[in-house]
Design a protein around this motif. Structure first.
Motif, short mmCIF file in Angstrom:
data_model
loop_
_atom_site.label_atom_id
_atom_site.label_comp_id
_atom_site.label_asym_id
_atom_site.label_seq_id
_atom_site.Cartn_x
_atom_site.Cartn_y
_atom_site.Cartn_z
N TYR A 251 0.83 -1.20 0.00
CA TYR A 251 0.00 0.00 0.00
C TYR A 251 0.87 1.26 0.00
O TYR A 251 0.61 2.20 -0.76
CB TYR A 251 -0.92 -0.01 1.22
N LEU A 252 1.89 1.29 0.83
CA LEU A 252 2.77 2.45 0.88
C LEU A 252 3.53 2.63 -0.44
O LEU A 252 3.71 3.76 -0.91
CB LEU A 252 3.76 2.32 2.04
N TYR A 253 3.97 1.53 -1.04
CA TYR A 253 4.68 1.61 -2.32
C TYR A 253 3.76 2.11 -3.43
O TYR A 253 4.15 2.96 -4.24
CB TYR A 253 5.27 0.25 -2.69
N LEU A 254 2.52 1.60 -3.46
CA LEU A 254 1.59 2.02 -4.51
C LEU A 254 1.23 3.49 -4.39
O LEU A 254 0.93 4.14 -5.40
CB LEU A 254 0.33 1.16 -4.49
N ASN A 255 1.25 4.02 -3.19
CA ASN A 255 0.97 5.45 -3.02
C ASN A 255 2.15 6.32 -3.41
O ASN A 255 1.99 7.53 -3.58
CB ASN A 255 0.56 5.75 -1.58
N SER A 256 3.34 5.75 -3.55
CA SER A 256 4.52 6.55 -3.88
C SER A 256 4.88 6.52 -5.36
O SER A 256 5.74 7.28 -5.78
CB SER A 256 5.72 6.07 -3.05
N ASN B 21 3.86 6.54 -9.68
CA ASN B 21 2.91 7.25 -10.54
C ASN B 21 1.78 6.31 -10.99
O ASN B 21 1.81 5.11 -10.75
CB ASN B 21 3.61 7.88 -11.74
N GLU B 22 0.77 6.87 -11.64
CA GLU B 22 -0.44 6.12 -11.98
C GLU B 22 -0.18 4.99 -12.98
O GLU B 22 -0.84 3.96 -12.91
CB GLU B 22 -1.49 7.07 -12.55
N LYS C 244 1.35 2.14 -11.07
CA LYS C 244 0.34 1.63 -10.14
C LYS C 244 -0.66 0.75 -10.87
O LYS C 244 -1.02 -0.33 -10.39
CB LYS C 244 -0.37 2.80 -9.47
N GLN C 245 -1.11 1.19 -12.04
CA GLN C 245 -2.08 0.41 -12.80
C GLN C 245 -1.48 -0.90 -13.29
O GLN C 245 -2.14 -1.94 -13.25
CB GLN C 245 -2.59 1.22 -14.00
#
Length: 54
Positions: free
Chosen positions: A8-13, A15-16, A19-20
């Protein structure tokens, strides 16, 4: 569960686009594990007359 917080922390750091892409891999990986696992469980009520699906 121990992997959820760092993921979760990595996905918030990131770009989109990244992340996708990672979410696509996670979903496909979960499906590749989940579908055969559910298929191998089969019918859980077989041989158990008092077992009901809710």
């Amino acid at each position: 569960m121990a992997l959820a917080v760092p993921l979760y922390l990595y996905l918030n750091s990131v770009n989109e686009v990244v992340k996708q892409r990672l979410m696509d891999y996670i979903l496909v990986g979960g499906a590749l594990i989940g579908i055969p696992m559910l298929y191998s469980l089969g019918d859980l009520s077989k041989g158990r007359p008092n077992f009901y699906y809710i």
